[in-house]
Scaffold this active site. Structure first.
Site, PDB file in Angstrom:
ATOM      1  N   LYS A 117     -69.686 -37.167  48.010  1.00 17.24           N
ATOM      2  CA  LYS A 117     -68.566 -36.790  47.135  1.00 17.24           C
ATOM      3  C   LYS A 117     -69.035 -36.308  45.766  1.00 17.24           C
ATOM      4  O   LYS A 117     -68.307 -35.617  45.072  1.00 17.24           O
ATOM      5  CB  LYS A 117     -67.581 -37.947  47.027  1.00 17.24           C
ATOM      6  CG  LYS A 117     -66.873 -38.182  48.356  1.00 17.24           C
ATOM      7  CD  LYS A 117     -65.716 -39.145  48.257  1.00 17.24           C
ATOM      8  CE  LYS A 117     -64.921 -39.180  49.541  1.00 17.24           C
ATOM      9  NZ  LYS A 117     -65.678 -39.756  50.685  1.00 17.24           N
TER      10      LYS A 117
HETATM   11  C1  LIG Z   1     -65.441 -39.421  52.062  1.00 20.97           C
HETATM   12  C2  LIG Z   1     -66.523 -39.678  53.043  1.00 20.97           C
HETATM   13  C3  LIG Z   1     -66.492 -39.128  54.348  1.00 20.97           C
HETATM   14  C4  LIG Z   1     -65.334 -38.316  54.876  1.00 20.97           C
HETATM   15  O1  LIG Z   1     -65.221 -37.046  54.277  1.00 20.97           O
HETATM   16  P1  LIG Z   1     -63.857 -36.216  54.402  1.00 20.97           P
HETATM   17  O2  LIG Z   1     -64.048 -35.039  53.521  1.00 20.97           O
HETATM   18  O3  LIG Z   1     -62.776 -37.146  53.889  1.00 20.97           O
HETATM   19  O4  LIG Z   1     -63.666 -35.872  55.825  1.00 20.97           O
HETATM   20  C5  LIG Z   1     -67.568 -39.378  55.189  1.00 20.97           C
HETATM   21  N1  LIG Z   1     -68.607 -40.138  54.790  1.00 20.97           N
HETATM   22  C6  LIG Z   1     -68.672 -40.691  53.551  1.00 20.97           C
HETATM   23  C7  LIG Z   1     -69.844 -41.542  53.190  1.00 20.97           C
HETATM   24  C8  LIG Z   1     -67.642 -40.478  52.633  1.00 20.97           C
HETATM   25  O5  LIG Z   1     -67.708 -41.032  51.420  1.00 20.97           O
END
Ligand SMILES: *Cc1c(COP(=O)(O)O)cnc(C)c1O
Length: 549
Positions: A117
């Site tokens: 993120k």
């Molecule tokens: C947020 C997240 C996801 C999922 O990503 P999306 O964009 O919501 O599909 C997968 N793995 C981790 C570690 C995350 O923090």
């Protein structure tokens, strides 16, 4: 080409917004998500011209297709991007790591909070800073007293909160409050948030609550018109268009990092993406639409498998219709995700960031599917868009009312041209972590449980051609999800495995030594009071205040 790019809501209304307004607004007032008025085309020589660019340079090229220079002049966009990615520890920003003969993992977690993120939130934080500084500069020049400020309020059960804090720390005119259920997030996640010393950061541990309570406090504050406009609330969840945009870049980056054979005629490229709210994989879909050569994208879900069920049945439904129920599998207690609709039917799995009931960004894909499969496909682009918005609105209305909507086989088939979906159980997730730890030629490699879901899905999905190159997106460093990693690897099989020594990076060990600043409050009233006192300019010391204990 980008100069006429505007953004509109998936749920209707003919008005369009500038990139700046779409980013600052986040969610459209009618509940829809913003999407671009058209998919731009790549420059004809992109494959040669972009091949040796750095990640920030590549980002500038791609973002320039969506952001008019009248909104952000080219040199400003460069400095926003450079600042955003200067916090990444790896020189390639998002490096590929080989795990098999034609298999790679795209490591997206070299940013400040060790999870993917950061790629989007480091950029979004800089964008917020840039837009506010510019607006306040204009106000100052015209001799006005008032200033624009943004109060970011979000709830988290882990990853989003720390990535948002690191994206917004120390930014002028922005204050950030992150709510989480006291005692219910992992120590490392709390330490990442609460040790950030910047004055504009407030970690709010809500007493006797769970993630849903925190989420509903945030929703109540946003829907309180007076509170919202007084404090100008800003959202950081994954529906913000800028987050999707920033994530398109690493698909191109991966393409250029692969060996040359993978880019030759006849080679096929397949991406597998651990998926929750469908943001990460949707960015991959935009990359495909832009023209990045790839086969289907593989949607990897955990036991919260609404997407996998949609690709199988054409029905988008929060809970499975009993007739197709699968054997229940053991679920571990791990806390729920940052998804907005977390409810009682969400299963707690070993990959908690993917524990969702509905995938918020899936609505963006549904708009395009409504457009593509609509019956009356005549008329101007704007008319066609209006019809698709109407159709989508119908679907979302039905979903809200009944918790499910049958989109039909035409929509399912259209979606299946670009996607393939696989569901991975908790047991398989742990087995996958063990398997990569035992890799011989390319290992040992410790993967986090979300990445493990992706790898298991990748191995299982159909190998259409021997000339396929596989890239699985790795969304977090294993240190962030210690319980699953320890469960998988702390066994007699691996006597040498020691989490602290093998997995935990020094930077994260350092966190234990730093002072934590946590505001403990009770209920919505406590949160409200804290925000009001801070925004009045009071210096609120952690642990003090009426709603706090
Ligand atoms: C947020 C997240 C996801 C999922 O990503 P999306 O964009 O919501 O599909 C997968 N793995 C981790 C570690 C995350 O923090």
């Amino acid at each position: 080409m980008a100069e006429d790019m505007r953004y509109f809501s998936t749920r209707g209304g003919s008005e369009t917004l500038s990139f700046e307004d779409a980013v600052l607004t986040g969610l459209a007032p009618n509940g829809g998500l913003y999407i671009p008025t058209h998919i731009p085309s790549l420059p004809s020589d992109w494959q040669t011209r972009w091949s040796s660019l750095t990640f920030p340079q590549l980002s500038h090229e791609i973002l320039s297709l969506f952001v008019p220079t009248s909104v952000i002049p080219s040199s400003d966009l460069s400095s926003i991007i450079n600042t955003a990615y200067s916090s990444f520890r790896h020189e390639l920003t998002t490096p590929l790591r080989q795990t098999g003969e034609k298999e790679w993992v795209l490591e997206l977690w070299h940013g400040p909070t060790w999870a993917f993120k950061d790629v989007a939130l480091q950029f979004l934080g800089e964008l917020f800073r840039y837009f506010l500084e510019r607006r306040n500069g204009v106000l100052e020049k015209s001799g006005k007293e008032e200033r624009e400020e943004l109060t970011v309020v979000g709830a988290t059960s882990g990853d989003t909160g720390s990535a948002a804090i690191y994206g917004l720390r120390s930014k002028p005119s922005i204050t950030i409050f992150i709510l989480y259920p006291d005692g219910r997030i992992s120590p490392i996640q709390e330490a990442q948030m609460a040790t950030v010393p910047d004055e504009n950061v407030y970690c709010v541990a809500v007493q006797d609550s769970d993630f849903d309570t925190c989420q509903s406090i945030v929703k109540t504050l946003f829907s309180d018109k007076e509170f919202n406009s007084t404090h100008r609330l800003g959202a950081i969840n994954s529906i913000n268009w800028a987050r999707i945009l920033a994530q398109i870049v690493y698909y191109f980056s991966a393409y250029f990092q692969l060996p040359a054979e993978a880019r030759e005629a006849g080679a096929k490229l397949q991406f597998t993406v651990p998926t929750g709210n469908f943001g990460d994989i949707l960015a991959g879909w935009y990359a495909k639409k832009l023209g990045l050569p790839m086969e289907q994208l593989v949607v990897a879900t955990n036991e919260n498998d609404i997407l996998e069920r949609f690709f199988r049945t054409g029905r988008y439904e929060a809970e499975e219709t009993p007739s197709q129920a699968q054997a229940p599998e053991t679920a571990a207690v791990n806390g729920s995700s940052d998804g907005q609709q977390a409810g009682s039917a969400v299963k707690a799995t070993h990959s908690p960031a993917m524990d969702i009931l509905l995938s918020s960004n899936f609505e963006r894909l549904l708009f395009y599917l409504a457009l593509e499969t609509g019956e009356e496909n005549s008329g101007s682009d704007v008319e066609k868009r209006g019809k698709a918005q109407e159709r989508l609105n119908g679907w979302m209305g039905e979903l809200k009312k009944n918790g499910k909507v049958d989109l039909g086989s035409a929509v399912r088939d259209a979606a299946a041209r670009d996607f393939w979906a696989e569901r991975v159980s908790d047991q398989e997730t742990l087995a996958e972590i063990r398997k990569y730890y035992k890799l011989e030629k390319y290992g040992p490699y410790v993967v986090d449980p979300h990445t493990a879901v992706g790898l298991a899905a990748q191995e299982r999905s159909v190998k259409k051609s021997p000339n396929t190159y596989w890239v699985t997106l790795s969304t977090a460093h294993p240190a962030k999800f210690s319980s699953a990693v320890e469960l998988a690897l702390s066994s007699d099989e691996f006597p040498e495995f020691n989490f602290r020594e093998t997995v935990l990076p020094d930077q994260l060990k350092e966190l234990e030594k730093l002072e934590k600043r946590v505001h403990k409050v009770r209920g919505e009233e406590g949160v409200r009071e804290l925000i009001e006192r801070v925004k009045k300019g009071e210096k609120v010391v952690p642990g003090e205040g009426k709603g706090s204990i």
